[in-house]
Scaffold this active site. Structure first.
Site, PDB file in Angstrom:
ATOM      1  N   LYS A   1      60.676   9.439  88.982  1.00 52.26           N
ATOM      2  CA  LYS A   1      60.153   8.370  89.710  1.00 52.26           C
ATOM      3  C   LYS A   1      58.445   7.877  89.649  1.00 52.26           C
ATOM      4  O   LYS A   1      57.910   7.110  90.239  1.00 52.26           O
ATOM      5  CB  LYS A   1      60.172   8.562  91.308  1.00 52.26           C
ATOM      6  CG  LYS A   1      61.476   8.257  92.010  1.00 52.26           C
ATOM      7  CD  LYS A   1      61.657   8.000  93.355  1.00 52.26           C
ATOM      8  CE  LYS A   1      62.916   7.618  93.867  1.00 52.26           C
ATOM      9  NZ  LYS A   1      63.011   7.187  95.255  1.00 52.26           N
TER      10      LYS A   1
ATOM     11  N   ARG B   1      67.831   2.665 106.477  1.00 58.75           N
ATOM     12  CA  ARG B   1      67.021   1.380 107.284  1.00 58.75           C
ATOM     13  C   ARG B   1      67.916   0.044 107.288  1.00 58.75           C
ATOM     14  O   ARG B   1      68.230  -0.351 108.382  1.00 58.75           O
ATOM     15  CB  ARG B   1      65.678   1.331 106.398  1.00 58.75           C
ATOM     16  CG  ARG B   1      64.854   2.124 106.524  1.00 58.75           C
ATOM     17  CD  ARG B   1      63.576   2.254 105.486  1.00 58.75           C
ATOM     18  NE  ARG B   1      64.423   2.834 104.063  1.00 58.75           N
ATOM     19  CZ  ARG B   1      64.116   3.105 103.064  1.00 58.75           C
ATOM     20  NH1 ARG B   1      62.481   3.319 103.044  1.00 58.75           N
ATOM     21  NH2 ARG B   1      64.557   3.887 101.986  1.00 58.75           N
TER      22      ARG B   1
HETATM   23  P1  ADP Z   1      63.819   9.293  98.404  1.00 58.04           P
HETATM   24  O1  ADP Z   1      63.057   9.134  96.939  1.00 58.04           O
HETATM   25  O2  ADP Z   1      64.789  10.506  98.684  1.00 58.04           O
HETATM   26  O3  ADP Z   1      64.562   7.865  98.909  1.00 58.04           O
HETATM   27  P2  ADP Z   1      61.788   8.601 100.200  1.00 58.04           P
HETATM   28  O4  ADP Z   1      60.535   9.165 100.446  1.00 58.04           O
HETATM   29  O5  ADP Z   1      61.699   7.414  99.955  1.00 58.04           O
HETATM   30  O6  ADP Z   1      62.534   9.650  99.136  1.00 58.04           O
HETATM   31  O7  ADP Z   1      62.766   8.647 101.422  1.00 58.04           O
HETATM   32  C1  ADP Z   1      63.151  10.038 102.096  1.00 58.04           C
HETATM   33  C2  ADP Z   1      64.036   9.610 103.265  1.00 58.04           C
HETATM   34  O8  ADP Z   1      63.346   9.130 104.208  1.00 58.04           O
HETATM   35  C3  ADP Z   1      65.155   8.747 102.976  1.00 58.04           C
HETATM   36  O9  ADP Z   1      66.361   9.220 103.681  1.00 58.04           O
HETATM   37  C4  ADP Z   1      64.961   7.439 103.326  1.00 58.04           C
HETATM   38  O10 ADP Z   1      65.934   6.783 103.712  1.00 58.04           O
HETATM   39  C5  ADP Z   1      63.974   7.875 104.959  1.00 58.04           C
HETATM   40  N1  ADP Z   1      63.026   6.855 104.873  1.00 58.04           N
HETATM   41  C6  ADP Z   1      62.260   6.151 104.389  1.00 58.04           C
HETATM   42  N2  ADP Z   1      61.324   5.215 104.786  1.00 58.04           N
HETATM   43  C7  ADP Z   1      61.944   5.150 106.196  1.00 58.04           C
HETATM   44  C8  ADP Z   1      61.787   4.440 107.129  1.00 58.04           C
HETATM   45  N3  ADP Z   1      61.053   3.602 107.283  1.00 58.04           N
HETATM   46  N4  ADP Z   1      62.783   4.577 108.285  1.00 58.04           N
HETATM   47  C9  ADP Z   1      63.752   5.702 108.242  1.00 58.04           C
HETATM   48  N5  ADP Z   1      63.887   6.295 107.321  1.00 58.04           N
HETATM   49  C10 ADP Z   1      63.171   6.264 106.172  1.00 58.04           C
END
Ligand code: ADP
Length: 165
Positions: free
Chosen positions: A41, A92
């Site tokens: 990523k 989400r």
């Molecule tokens: P990944 O690359 O594993 O998706 P992220 O850091 O983007 O890593 O997300 C990690 C977790 O946190 C995932 O399960 C994602 O759905 C959740 N997540 C991220 N942003 C939010 C949000 N705004 N509300 C709820 N869950 C979130």
């Protein structure tokens, strides 16, 4: 004692992540925030920066019940090594669903003793992603209230850096 892993890239941690972490603490005794190295990523923040920003953002939390750690291999292997019973993931919008379903079923196939638990954030964070936060910050927009103040500052420094990172 029930422990859950909360894996992700956290590039950087947002109020949405923190919302979910708090919800996780309501049903699990301990949460392990597992920061994926995820070179695929090409994260904006280094692993160490992401770990530090998370630790600084949870200072007021019940930190005895939270561990922040790096994750390099399979989440299920890491989870079972640490005796975790669950993987916590956030849902989400419907757009998250397909990928999350795929991953949850694959993880179950790899280890059927570990359940994936999905939780929804508070409505105001439903459209919040690390990607959108980085984009807004890059163009100089305000991300206040969407990320902890320390992350806001880190984004400002990143994008004001001489090399224009
Ligand atoms: P990944 O690359 O594993 O998706 P992220 O850091 O983007 O890593 O997300 C990690 C977790 O946190 C995932 O399960 C994602 O759905 C959740 N997540 C991220 N942003 C939010 C949000 N705004 N509300 C709820 N869950 C979130």
């Amino acid at each position: 004692m029930k422990t859950a892993i909360y894996p992700g890239t956290f590039d950087p941690i947002t109020m949405g992540h923190l919302d979910l972490l708090k919800r996780g603490l309501q049903i699990f005794d301990k949460m392990i925030v597992a920061v994926a190295i995820n070179p695929k990523k090409s994260p904006l923040f280094s692993l160490q920066e992401r770990l530090d920003l998370i630790k600084a953002s949870i200072r007021d939390y019940d930190i005895h019940r939270i561990t922040v750690d790096a994750l390099s291999g399979l989440v299920v292997d890491y989870a079972s090594e640490l005796g975790s019973v669950a993987i916590l993931r956030g849902l989400r919008a419907v757009s998250d669903f397909e990928f999350e379903l795929q991953m949850a079923l694959m993880n179950r196939r790899l280890n059927n003793k570990i359940e994936t638990v999905f939780m929804m954030p508070s409505e105001e964070y439903t459209f919040l992603t690390s990607t959108i936060v980085k984009e807004v910050a890059y163009f100089g927009g305000s991300v206040r209230a969407l990320v902890p103040p320390i992350v806001e500052e880190a984004l400002r420094m990143k994008f004001n850096a001489p090399q224009g990172l």
